[in-house]
Design a protein around this motif. Structure first.
Motif, PDB file in Angstrom:
ATOM      1  N   SER A   1       0.844  -1.190   0.000  1.00  0.00           N
ATOM      2  CA  SER A   1       0.000   0.000   0.000  1.00  0.00           C
ATOM      3  C   SER A   1       0.876   1.235   0.000  1.00  0.00           C
ATOM      4  CB  SER A   1      -0.897   0.027   1.229  1.00  0.00           C
ATOM      5  OG  SER A   1      -1.757  -1.089   1.267  1.00  0.00           O
TER       6      SER A   1
ATOM      7  N   ALA B   1       0.166   5.175   0.925  1.00  0.00           N
ATOM      8  CA  ALA B   1      -0.754   6.206   1.381  1.00  0.00           C
ATOM      9  C   ALA B   1      -0.140   7.579   1.120  1.00  0.00           C
ATOM     10  CB  ALA B   1      -1.026   6.029   2.868  1.00  0.00           C
TER      11      ALA B   1
ATOM     12  N   GLY C   1      -2.244  13.384   0.161  1.00  0.00           N
ATOM     13  CA  GLY C   1      -3.487  13.873  -0.402  1.00  0.00           C
ATOM     14  C   GLY C   1      -3.361  15.195  -1.128  1.00  0.00           C
TER      15      GLY C   1
ATOM     16  N   ARG D   1      -6.085   1.711  -7.309  1.00  0.00           N
ATOM     17  CA  ARG D   1      -6.057   2.906  -6.478  1.00  0.00           C
ATOM     18  C   ARG D   1      -7.438   3.192  -5.924  1.00  0.00           C
ATOM     19  NH1 ARG D   1      -3.693   7.494  -9.958  1.00  0.00           N
ATOM     20  NH2 ARG D   1      -4.212   8.796  -8.148  1.00  0.00           N
ATOM     21  N   ASP D   2      -7.456   3.790  -4.751  1.00  0.00           N
ATOM     22  CA  ASP D   2      -8.686   4.243  -4.122  1.00  0.00           C
ATOM     23  C   ASP D   2      -8.512   5.739  -3.909  1.00  0.00           C
ATOM     24  OD1 ASP D   2     -10.783   4.934  -2.467  1.00  0.00           O
ATOM     25  OD2 ASP D   2     -10.725   3.055  -1.357  1.00  0.00           O
ATOM     26  N   ASN D   3      -9.074   6.523  -4.791  1.00  0.00           N
ATOM     27  CA  ASN D   3      -8.856   7.969  -4.726  1.00  0.00           C
ATOM     28  C   ASN D   3      -9.512   8.601  -3.509  1.00  0.00           C
ATOM     29  OD1 ASN D   3      -7.310   7.843  -7.023  1.00  0.00           O
ATOM     30  ND2 ASN D   3      -8.957   8.465  -8.398  1.00  0.00           N
ATOM     31  N   ALA D   4     -10.532   7.968  -2.982  1.00  0.00           N
ATOM     32  CA  ALA D   4     -11.175   8.499  -1.778  1.00  0.00           C
ATOM     33  C   ALA D   4     -10.260   8.351  -0.560  1.00  0.00           C
ATOM     34  CB  ALA D   4     -12.489   7.782  -1.525  1.00  0.00           C
ATOM     35  N   LYS D   5      -9.371   7.362  -0.624  1.00  0.00           N
ATOM     36  CA  LYS D   5      -8.448   7.117   0.482  1.00  0.00           C
ATOM     37  C   LYS D   5      -7.034   7.600   0.193  1.00  0.00           C
ATOM     38  CE  LYS D   5     -10.924   3.043   2.209  1.00  0.00           C
ATOM     39  NZ  LYS D   5     -10.835   1.597   2.537  1.00  0.00           N
ATOM     40  N   ASN D   6      -6.845   8.197  -0.976  1.00  0.00           N
ATOM     41  CA  ASN D   6      -5.506   8.671  -1.369  1.00  0.00           C
ATOM     42  C   ASN D   6      -4.468   7.552  -1.279  1.00  0.00           C
ATOM     43  OD1 ASN D   6      -6.469  11.282  -1.784  1.00  0.00           O
ATOM     44  ND2 ASN D   6      -6.072  11.871   0.332  1.00  0.00           N
ATOM     45  N   THR D   7      -4.858   6.381  -1.743  1.00  0.00           N
ATOM     46  CA  THR D   7      -3.993   5.216  -1.595  1.00  0.00           C
ATOM     47  C   THR D   7      -3.918   4.441  -2.904  1.00  0.00           C
ATOM     48  OG1 THR D   7      -4.569   5.024   0.752  1.00  0.00           O
ATOM     49  CG2 THR D   7      -3.582   3.102  -0.295  1.00  0.00           C
TER      50      THR D   7
ATOM     51  N   TYR E   1      -2.384   0.696  -4.475  1.00  0.00           N
ATOM     52  CA  TYR E   1      -2.050  -0.651  -4.018  1.00  0.00           C
ATOM     53  C   TYR E   1      -1.295  -1.411  -5.115  1.00  0.00           C
ATOM     54  CZ  TYR E   1      -5.834   0.476  -0.770  1.00  0.00           C
ATOM     55  OH  TYR E   1      -6.641   1.082   0.150  1.00  0.00           O
TER      56      TYR E   1
END
Length: 127
Positions: A21, A23, A26, A72-78, A80
Motif C-alpha cells: 500500500s 498512502a 493527499g 487505487r482508491d482515490n477516496a483514500k488517497n492510496t 495498491y
C-alpha cells in the motif's frame, strides 16, 4: 511537500501473495498518475506498474504481468500493488511515486517522469 508512505513489505514465501500500500498525503494525489517501481539488490530501479489518475489505464512490466495488479482508491488517497505468485527474483525495495508535470494524469512507464517518491518498503521472497 508531497509525502507518501509505503507499507506491506516483509518476508513472503515464494508462490505466496502480498499487498503493498502507498498512502499519500493527499495534497497532490488528486489528479496524479501513480507508479510502483522496485530496486533489486545491486541493480537499478526499474518500472513495475503504473495507473492513470482515473484508474482506467494501467501498465505492467513484462516480468510481473499476470502476477501483479495495481489499483487505487482515490477516496483514500492510496494506491495498491497486489503481488501474487511471488518469485525469489521479485526481492527488492518497492517504491511508489506520483508523476509530475503537465501530463501527470497519464500513466507512464518511465521512472524519470515521476517526481514524488516514497521511502520504499522491502520485499523479501523466501524460496
Amino acid at each position: 511537500q508531497v509525502q507518501r508512505v509505503e507499507s506491506g513489505g516483509g518476508l513472503v514465501q515464494a508462490g505466496g501473495p502480498s499487498r503493498l500500500s502507498c498512502a499519500d498525503s493527499g495534497r497532490t494525489f488528486t489528479g496524479y498518475a501513480m507508479g510502483w517501481f522496485r530496486q533489486p539488490p545491486g541493480k537499478e530501479r526499474e518500472f513495475v506498474a503504473s495507473i492513470s489518475w482515473g484508474g482506467g489505464i494501467t501498465y505492467y512490466a513484462d516480468s510481473v504481468k499476470g502476477r501483479f495488479t495495481i489499483s487505487r482508491d482515490n477516496a483514500k488517497n492510496t494506491v495498491y500493488l497486489q503481488t501474487n505468485s511471488l518469485k525469489p527474483e521479485d526481492k527488492a525495495v518497492y517504491y511508489c511515486a506520483a508523476r509530475g508535470g503537465l501530463t501527470r494524469r497519464v500513466a507512464s512507464t518511465n521512472k524519470n517522469e515521476y517526481d514524488y517518491w516514497g521511502q520504499g518498503t522491502q520485499v523479501t521472497v523466501s524460496s
